[in-house]
Design a protein around this motif. Structure first.
Motif, PDB file in Angstrom:
ATOM      1  N   HIS A  75     -33.077  10.624  -4.330  1.00  0.00           N
ATOM      2  CA  HIS A  75     -34.328  10.755  -5.095  1.00  0.00           C
ATOM      3  C   HIS A  75     -34.122  10.248  -6.525  1.00  0.00           C
ATOM      4  CE1 HIS A  75     -38.077  12.540  -6.647  1.00  0.00           C
ATOM      5  NE2 HIS A  75     -37.349  12.832  -7.716  1.00  0.00           N
ATOM      6  N   HIS A  77     -36.340   7.582  -9.797  1.00  0.00           N
ATOM      7  CA  HIS A  77     -37.577   6.908 -10.206  1.00  0.00           C
ATOM      8  C   HIS A  77     -37.187   5.598 -10.880  1.00  0.00           C
ATOM      9  CE1 HIS A  77     -40.131  10.704 -10.003  1.00  0.00           C
ATOM     10  NE2 HIS A  77     -38.897  11.209 -10.005  1.00  0.00           N
ATOM     11  N   HIS A 238     -42.204  16.135  -5.053  1.00  0.00           N
ATOM     12  CA  HIS A 238     -41.438  17.122  -5.839  1.00  0.00           C
ATOM     13  C   HIS A 238     -41.939  18.516  -5.488  1.00  0.00           C
ATOM     14  CE1 HIS A 238     -41.344  13.482  -8.445  1.00  0.00           C
ATOM     15  NE2 HIS A 238     -40.115  13.892  -8.746  1.00  0.00           N
ATOM     16  N   ASP A 328     -32.156  11.600  -9.709  1.00  0.00           N
ATOM     17  CA  ASP A 328     -33.444  11.844 -10.360  1.00  0.00           C
ATOM     18  C   ASP A 328     -33.563  11.150 -11.717  1.00  0.00           C
ATOM     19  OD1 ASP A 328     -36.065  12.789 -10.513  1.00  0.00           O
ATOM     20  OD2 ASP A 328     -35.474  14.641 -11.502  1.00  0.00           O
TER      21      ASP A 328
HETATM   22 ZN    ZN Z   1     -38.189  13.082  -9.471  1.00  0.00          ZN
END
Ligand code: ZN
Ligand code: GUN
Length: 444
Positions: A75, A77, A238, A328
């Motif tokens: 996970h 971004h 999330h 993350d």
């Molecule tokens: Zn995240």
């Protein structure tokens, strides 16, 4: 067919994660195409036993180096590379002050392309060969990432970020040209991106509601319908990260038993659903994870940085749901799997049920490779592709690590008397300097 000779680390899928590492001080990895032309591990084992079976094999020999599975980041971004390390009192102010403004820039295809290139090169530099990542709410951001990942032959799963309320207007999904409203258009765009990219080469599509508070009921319902129509695609979101976020989600969806249950109520929990954080759970939430086959992405550097809390490993193991490690980025502070594994160790100590118990280095490493692959359903079950390991049949993505990469690391690994000591030294003292090269199977 090609051989690679060095120390070799892989994982026994039948063993308990804390004792699953299989190590050869002088190993051989044999890589060649399978029936579909995919470059996979043909054999792995001790050089002395395996080498005689492959006369004439061209072998790259890396003395003093360690071959290990490419890391799987469960996970992160890609549009948040530039906000790593932004100070905030907690999740919601961090989103509002740093993350949402940066993500608005991905409306531009050129900005998206430049950021996608930098992001994927960072993953490679850090030894990450498979990633489940968010894009933004702009279709251009998704196109740019898939295009750049295809060029690099990386295994990347991403999707259009669904958010139709409670965020700056520039970040909300847009209405369609023919009068379709933003919610409906976001679902149309998701499905057409899915049809364009799911299963193309090594790429996968993830249906991506950002989190329950930024989606309407209609958007979550539509996302759940998409998830039912496309069981091979992933779902990512999330959950249960921060107390203010949880109160907000509970106020918006009071009819659901819990924040997590909101996703189940809209059909968004199933195998191949990956929920980031999963910190503030009760036993019924954990049971729901098990029943549905959803997996947790554990994000320790992010949780420590944003003060979100500590993933409860003991309770997760007791319940028996799948989990794996994730950076993350940009809530997380580093692309480095070594930094993430070390932070997971700290988190594991914090939450330990009995004094003295902690996550073993093998368990930490497994969580960022074979364990994360299992959480994605990419462990070869049902004949699909397997990553995150170097057992025969796995896609041959690997890293070549240098245990002497820094003077301190060389001293410490030189004194390691056991495999656990060697792995722990790498986890505690390692970073991107340890990753000498990242080999992508399809590019061999
Ligand atoms: Zn995240
Ligand atoms: N919850 C909703 N969006 C985000 C995000 O971008 N980062 C983190 N850490 N949590 C979120």
């Amino acid at each position: 067919m090609k051989g690679y000779r060095a120390a070799l680390l892989r994982f026994d899928p039948a063993a308990a994660p804390q004792q699953s590492a299989v190590y050869e001080a002088d190993g051989l990895l044999v890589v060649g195409p399978d029936a579909r032309g995919t470059q996979v591990v043909q054999a792995a084992g001790a050089w002395t036993t395996l080498a005689p079976r492959y006369p004439g094999l061209v072998v790259a020999h890396w003395p003093g180096r360690l071959i290990a599975p490419g890391f799987v980041d469960l996970h992160l971004h890609y549009p948040q590379t530039n906000v790593i390390g932004s100070p905030a009192s907690g999740l919601l102010p961090w989103l509002e002050n740093y993350t949402f403004p940066e993500e608005q820039r991905f409306e531009s295809p050129d900005y998206s392309a430049a950021e996608a290139a930098f992001f994927l090169d960072e993953l490679l530099r850090h030894g990450v060969t498979t990633a489940l990542t968010f894009a933004t709410s702009h279709p251009a951001s998704v196109q740019a990432l898939f295009t750049a990942a295809q060029q690099r032959q990386l295994r990347v799963i991403t999707g259009l970020c669904l958010m139709d309320r409670h965020a700056p207007a520039a970040l909300l999904n847009r209405a369609g040209p023919g009068g379709t409203d933003a919610t409906e258009q976001s679902l149309i765009d998701s499905e057409s991106l899915l049809q364009q990219w799911q299963g193309v080469g090594r790429l996968g599509y993830a249906i991506t509601p950002r989190f329950a508070p930024t989606s309407s009921d209609a958007q979550l319902r539509g996302a759940g319908e998409l998830a039912a129509r496309h069981p091979q695609a992933w779902v990512q979101s999330h959950v249960a990260e921060n107390p203010d976020e949880i109160s907000w989600a509970r106020a918006l969806f009071p009819q659901s038993r819990s924040y997590l249950a909101t996703y189940a109520d809209f059909g968004l929990m199933r195998e191949r659903s990956v929920y980031a954080h999963c910190i503030h759970f009760d036993d019924a939430d954990r049971a729901l994870m098990c029943e549905t086959g959803a997996a947790a992405a554990v994000c320790p550097t992010s949780n420590l940085f944003l003060g979100s809390g500590f993933f409860d490993y003991a309770a997760a193991d007791l319940a028996g749901f799948c989990y794996g490690l994730a950076s993350d980025v940009g809530g997380g502070t580093s692309f480095s799997p070594f930094h993430t594994m070390l932070a997971a160790y700290y988190v594991g100590r914090e939450g330990q049920a009995k004094p003295g118990l902690s996550l073993s280095p093998q368990q930490l490493w497994w969580q960022h490779t074979a364990g994360a692959a299992q959480a994605l359903g990419l462990d070869g079950r049902g004949g699909g592709p397997a990553v995150g390991n170097l057992q025969p049949g796995c896609e041959a993505d690997f890293v070549v690590l240098n245990p002497q990469a820094t003077p301190l690391l060389a001293r410490r690994t030189g004194r390691a008397a056991t495999l656990d000591e060697l792995l722990f030294a790498l986890i505690v003292l390692g970073d991107d300097r340890v990753v000498e090269r990242t080999v992508i199977s399809q590019a061999i």
